[in-house]
Design a protein around this motif. Structure first.
Motif, short mmCIF file in Angstrom:
data_model
loop_
_atom_site.label_atom_id
_atom_site.label_comp_id
_atom_site.label_asym_id
_atom_site.label_seq_id
_atom_site.Cartn_x
_atom_site.Cartn_y
_atom_site.Cartn_z
N UNK A 18 -9.32 8.78 -10.22
CA UNK A 18 -9.48 9.04 -8.79
C UNK A 18 -10.28 7.96 -8.07
N UNK A 19 -11.36 7.48 -8.67
CA UNK A 19 -12.22 6.51 -7.97
C UNK A 19 -11.49 5.20 -7.69
N UNK A 20 -10.86 4.56 -8.69
CA UNK A 20 -10.12 3.33 -8.35
C UNK A 20 -8.93 3.57 -7.44
N UNK A 21 -8.20 4.69 -7.63
CA UNK A 21 -7.05 4.98 -6.77
C UNK A 21 -7.50 5.25 -5.34
N UNK A 22 -8.63 5.93 -5.17
CA UNK A 22 -9.15 6.18 -3.83
C UNK A 22 -9.55 4.89 -3.13
N UNK A 23 -10.16 3.97 -3.88
CA UNK A 23 -10.55 2.68 -3.31
C UNK A 23 -9.31 1.87 -2.92
N UNK A 24 -8.32 1.84 -3.82
CA UNK A 24 -7.08 1.11 -3.51
C UNK A 24 -6.40 1.70 -2.29
N UNK A 25 -6.36 3.02 -2.20
CA UNK A 25 -5.74 3.68 -1.06
C UNK A 25 -6.44 3.32 0.24
N UNK A 26 -7.78 3.24 0.20
CA UNK A 26 -8.53 2.88 1.41
C UNK A 26 -8.31 1.42 1.78
N UNK A 27 -8.22 0.55 0.77
CA UNK A 27 -8.00 -0.87 1.04
C UNK A 27 -6.61 -1.13 1.63
N UNK A 28 -5.64 -0.33 1.21
CA UNK A 28 -4.26 -0.48 1.68
C UNK A 28 -3.93 0.58 2.73
N UNK A 29 -4.90 0.90 3.57
CA UNK A 29 -4.75 2.02 4.51
C UNK A 29 -3.47 1.91 5.33
N UNK A 30 -2.74 3.05 5.35
CA UNK A 30 -1.48 3.21 6.12
C UNK A 30 -0.33 2.35 5.59
N UNK A 31 -0.53 1.72 4.44
CA UNK A 31 0.55 0.97 3.81
C UNK A 31 1.35 1.84 2.86
N UNK A 32 2.32 1.23 2.18
CA UNK A 32 3.18 1.97 1.25
C UNK A 32 2.37 2.55 0.10
N UNK A 33 1.46 1.73 -0.46
CA UNK A 33 0.65 2.19 -1.59
C UNK A 33 -0.23 3.36 -1.18
N UNK A 34 -0.84 3.25 0.00
CA UNK A 34 -1.69 4.33 0.51
C UNK A 34 -0.89 5.62 0.70
N UNK A 35 0.28 5.50 1.30
CA UNK A 35 1.12 6.69 1.52
C UNK A 35 1.57 7.31 0.20
N UNK A 36 1.87 6.45 -0.77
CA UNK A 36 2.30 6.96 -2.08
C UNK A 36 1.17 7.71 -2.77
N UNK A 37 -0.02 7.11 -2.81
CA UNK A 37 -1.17 7.75 -3.47
C UNK A 37 -1.55 9.05 -2.74
N UNK A 38 -1.55 9.00 -1.41
CA UNK A 38 -1.90 10.19 -0.63
C UNK A 38 -0.88 11.31 -0.85
N UNK A 39 0.40 10.95 -0.88
CA UNK A 39 1.45 11.95 -1.09
C UNK A 39 1.34 12.61 -2.46
#
Length: 315
Positions: free
Chosen positions: A113-134
């Motif tokens: 969760x911690x690395x995925x949450x950081x990656x999601x925040x760094x790629x905010x509103x991008x494809x990676x962020x949407x994928x992790x959030x979904x």
């Protein structure tokens, strides 16, 4: 700091007493009489009275509670109505089983969760962020009982690569490999929720941190990105993360009930279901006591960790 710890411990004593009083009232007001399960339907009034006396439930609630409290101070949690074994002798084995499941769940959850949450925040509103959030929303939404049964059907019944339940193979050696195999499926089920929940908190915290002026200042100074991220970003995001962790651990005692029942994991959760069905009051009181103590202890640890990770916090 020492005075603060002593003060918090002194505050927890009356809180713990109030919790035990409330739990004792709720447990004893539950519908049904334990004697119905341990005596025949044709029993005489005298036999019923003898059974109630042997179980210690023939006296008024206040007297029963003070007797239980006096025994608790002496390290005695009473005898199980169902097994007639001392609760204090059975409790450690159940705690060890649940703590083993909790430890593996927390380890898997937070390492992901911690690395995925950081990656999601760094790629905010991008494809990676949407994928992790979904995926995280899916992990939070899927019911434990459905996910657990689905994993049993796929990996145990169809593929035959993992056991359906239990803590070790009956008649087997009970070695580390065997226990690890039994641990995989219940860990996945529990980690799906806690990992997904933590991803959302880490993402939200890091998005707020990235918008702070000191992060922009560190970037303008030409510091390395990894130093900015871990030295300034993640460190300042630890306070809300610690809050979530301190609530997740006690919450897992309750959340593991369904999972332990599905996978027949011999921990506190499964023991609690059995105690409810058997109206086993001493066991229920012991489990409630463990849950209350864990909540109070981890709340205190969270407050102490706040000061450790954020020098601005002083007690």
């Amino acid at each position: 700091m020492g005075k603060y710890i002593v003060k918090r411990i002194l505050i927890t004593i009356p809180v713990l007493l109030m919790v035990t009083v409330f739990c004792f009232i709720i447990v004893n007001l539950a519908p049904g009489d334990p004697t119905d399960l341990y005596i025949s339907e044709n029993a005489t009034e005298q036999q019923i009275a003898q059974m109630r006396s042997s179980l210690g439930i023939d006296q008024p609630f206040p007297i029963q509670y003070f007797k239980w409290l006096l025994n608790l101070v002496q390290g005695n949690l009473g005898f199980s109505f169902a097994s007639r074994l001392p609760v204090i002798d059975v409790l450690p084995t159940k705690i060890i089983a649940t703590v083993t499941l909790m430890a593996s769940t927390l380890l898997v959850s937070y390492l992901l969760a911690i690395p995925l949450g950081i990656i999601s925040a760094r790629k905010q509103n991008g494809f990676v962020d949407n994928l992790i959030t979904g995926v995280s929303f899916l992990g939070i939404s899927i019911p434990n009982f459905f996910f657990g049964l689905a994993l049993i059907y796929i990996f145990a019944l169809q593929l035959g690569v993992l056991p359906t339940g239990g803590m070790e193979t009956l008649g087997g050696s009970g070695g580390l490999v065997d226990r690890m195999q039994h641990l995989i499926l219940p860990t996945i089920v529990l980690a799906a929720f806690y990992c997904s929940n933590m991803i959302r908190y880490v993402r939200a915290s890091m998005i707020d941190i990235f918008a702070e002026n000191y992060m922009r200042t560190a970037t303008a100074k030409g510091l390395k990105e990894t130093l900015i991220l871990w030295g300034h970003g993640v460190r300042n995001a630890w306070v809300p993360i610690i809050t979530v962790i301190s609530t997740d651990i006690p919450k897992m005692l309750g959340g593991a009930i369904v999972t332990e029942q599905i996978f027949q994991w011999p921990g506190i959760g499964q023991w609690m279901i059995s105690a409810i069905n058997a109206r086993d009051y001493p066991v229920l009181m012991a489990i409630n006591l463990v849950a209350a103590v864990s909540v109070l202890v981890f709340n205190l640890l969270a407050d102490l960790l706040y000061a450790a990770v954020d020098p601005r916090i002083r007690y």
